[in-house]
Design a protein around this motif. Structure first.
Motif, PDB file in Angstrom:
ATOM      1  N   LEU A 186      76.098  38.240  19.765  1.00 56.38           N
ATOM      2  CA  LEU A 186      76.830  37.059  20.200  1.00 56.38           C
ATOM      3  C   LEU A 186      78.194  36.976  19.524  1.00 56.38           C
ATOM      4  O   LEU A 186      79.194  36.633  20.157  1.00 56.38           O
ATOM      5  CB  LEU A 186      76.020  35.798  19.902  1.00 56.38           C
ATOM      6  N   ALA A 187      78.241  37.297  18.235  1.00 59.44           N
ATOM      7  CA  ALA A 187      79.516  37.298  17.520  1.00 59.44           C
ATOM      8  C   ALA A 187      80.460  38.341  18.106  1.00 59.44           C
ATOM      9  O   ALA A 187      81.660  38.102  18.261  1.00 59.44           O
ATOM     10  CB  ALA A 187      79.283  37.566  16.034  1.00 59.44           C
ATOM     11  N   THR A 188      79.908  39.492  18.456  1.00 56.93           N
ATOM     12  CA  THR A 188      80.727  40.557  19.038  1.00 56.93           C
ATOM     13  C   THR A 188      81.221  40.171  20.421  1.00 56.93           C
ATOM     14  O   THR A 188      82.370  40.436  20.775  1.00 56.93           O
ATOM     15  CB  THR A 188      79.921  41.871  19.130  1.00 56.93           C
ATOM     16  N   VAL A 189      80.369  39.518  21.221  1.00 60.38           N
ATOM     17  CA  VAL A 189      80.783  39.124  22.564  1.00 60.38           C
ATOM     18  C   VAL A 189      81.862  38.046  22.503  1.00 60.38           C
ATOM     19  O   VAL A 189      82.742  37.980  23.368  1.00 60.38           O
ATOM     20  CB  VAL A 189      79.575  38.679  23.412  1.00 60.38           C
ATOM     21  N   CYS A 190      81.808  37.221  21.461  1.00 60.35           N
ATOM     22  CA  CYS A 190      82.871  36.215  21.289  1.00 60.35           C
ATOM     23  C   CYS A 190      84.217  36.887  21.035  1.00 60.35           C
ATOM     24  O   CYS A 190      85.257  36.402  21.483  1.00 60.35           O
ATOM     25  CB  CYS A 190      82.530  35.265  20.145  1.00 60.35           C
TER      26      CYS A 190
END
Length: 288
Positions: free
Chosen positions: A7-11
């Motif tokens: 999720l952090a990477t997709v942000c």
């Protein structure tokens, strides 16, 4: 890889911080429709819908452009290209954000719910435009241009003159700064057979069209304030933002793209936020 890390990477992939471009204009539409504070409920569902649809659009764009991003030296470090994110996770994220958007629209009113599939199709369609039209920048502008209209119909389900004028202003504003951003890829787009105004007409012409677009956008922002019956606070700030838009073009030269990110993100992010704040303050002062 854990879900939280994904999720952090997709942000990072969707550049969540770029929500600052459209979200303040959605708030402007909501405040103008309500004549002031539109209520916590409306602000929450509007924020969720706007962040969801923008996340959907960016993730879809990265997925659709994966083959292009692998070839472009400027984009070879994007998360899908490097393998930090899998295409499977990205597709799940795309589906999830689309669902959140539709649900949020349903919590607004029936008109927003009916228009939600149209909004998703438009948000996704931009990703394919540069494969067949040089005017893809204005398609992107149109997608973000619906932000103030969305904000308005979230509060009052009708199409109004102020929201339409803001739609025109935001459309030209976004197209103008996308032309600046796309100028970085003019040579690559030309070689790859992609369509963009910088690739077709050259960077000097693209910068000229960008300047004209921003001049027209500044005029539409002033007209929207007039149609909404706003006062001196808004008009003073809107005029200053028009000057700022013109100053933006002094940062970028046909032979020097090094300051594009300053013009693209910093200055344009400031413009949207400041115009919203001016609208909110003007409405508050006018109600005293």
């Amino acid at each position: 890889m854990s879900f939280a890390k994904n999720l952090a990477t997709v942000c990072r992939m969707i550049k969540i911080e770029h929500s600052v471009f459209a979200l303040p204009f959605a708030y402007m539409g909501a405040f103008l429709a309500a004549g002031g504070w539109p209520g916590l409920y409306n602000m929450v569902v509007l924020t969720v819908a706007m962040v969801a649809v923008r996340s959907f659009a960016m993730a879809f764009n990265r997925y659709a452009d994966l083959d292009i991003d692998r070839e472009n030296p400027r984009t070879q470090k994007r998360e899908l290209v490097t393998g930090e994110l899998s295409t499977r996770f990205t597709l799940v994220f795309i589906g999830g954000t689309a669902l959140v958007f539709v649900v949020a629209c349903g919590l607004m009113n029936s008109l927003c719910l009916k228009l939600s599939p149209v909004a998703l199709v438009m948000a996704a369609s931009y990703s394919f435009c540069k494969r067949f039209t040089y005017w893809c920048h204005f398609v992107l502008g149109t997608v973000l241009g619906f932000a103030p209209v969305a904000g308005w119909i979230c509060v009052e389900p009708v199409i109004s003159l102020p929201s339409v004028l803001l739609f025109c202003g935001v459309t030209l504003w976004v197209a103008g700064f996308d032309l600046l951003y796309a100028s970085q890829d003019a040579d690559f787009d030309r070689k790859r057979g992609l369509h963009s105004i910088p690739a077709r007409l050259g960077i000097p012409a693209a910068l000229g069209i960008s300047t004209l677009s921003h001049a027209a956008a500044a005029a539409f922002f002033l007209l929207a304030g007039w149609a909404a019956g706003l006062g001196g606070i808004y008009f003073t700030v809107a005029a200053l933002m028009g000057v700022t838009l013109m100053a933006e073009h002094l940062l970028v030269k046909p032979d020097d793209m090094s300051r594009v990110n300053v013009a693209f993100f910093t200055m344009n992010g400031v413009i949207s936020v400041v115009l919203f704040v001016a609208t909110a303050v003007d409405l508050a002062v006018g109600s005293w």
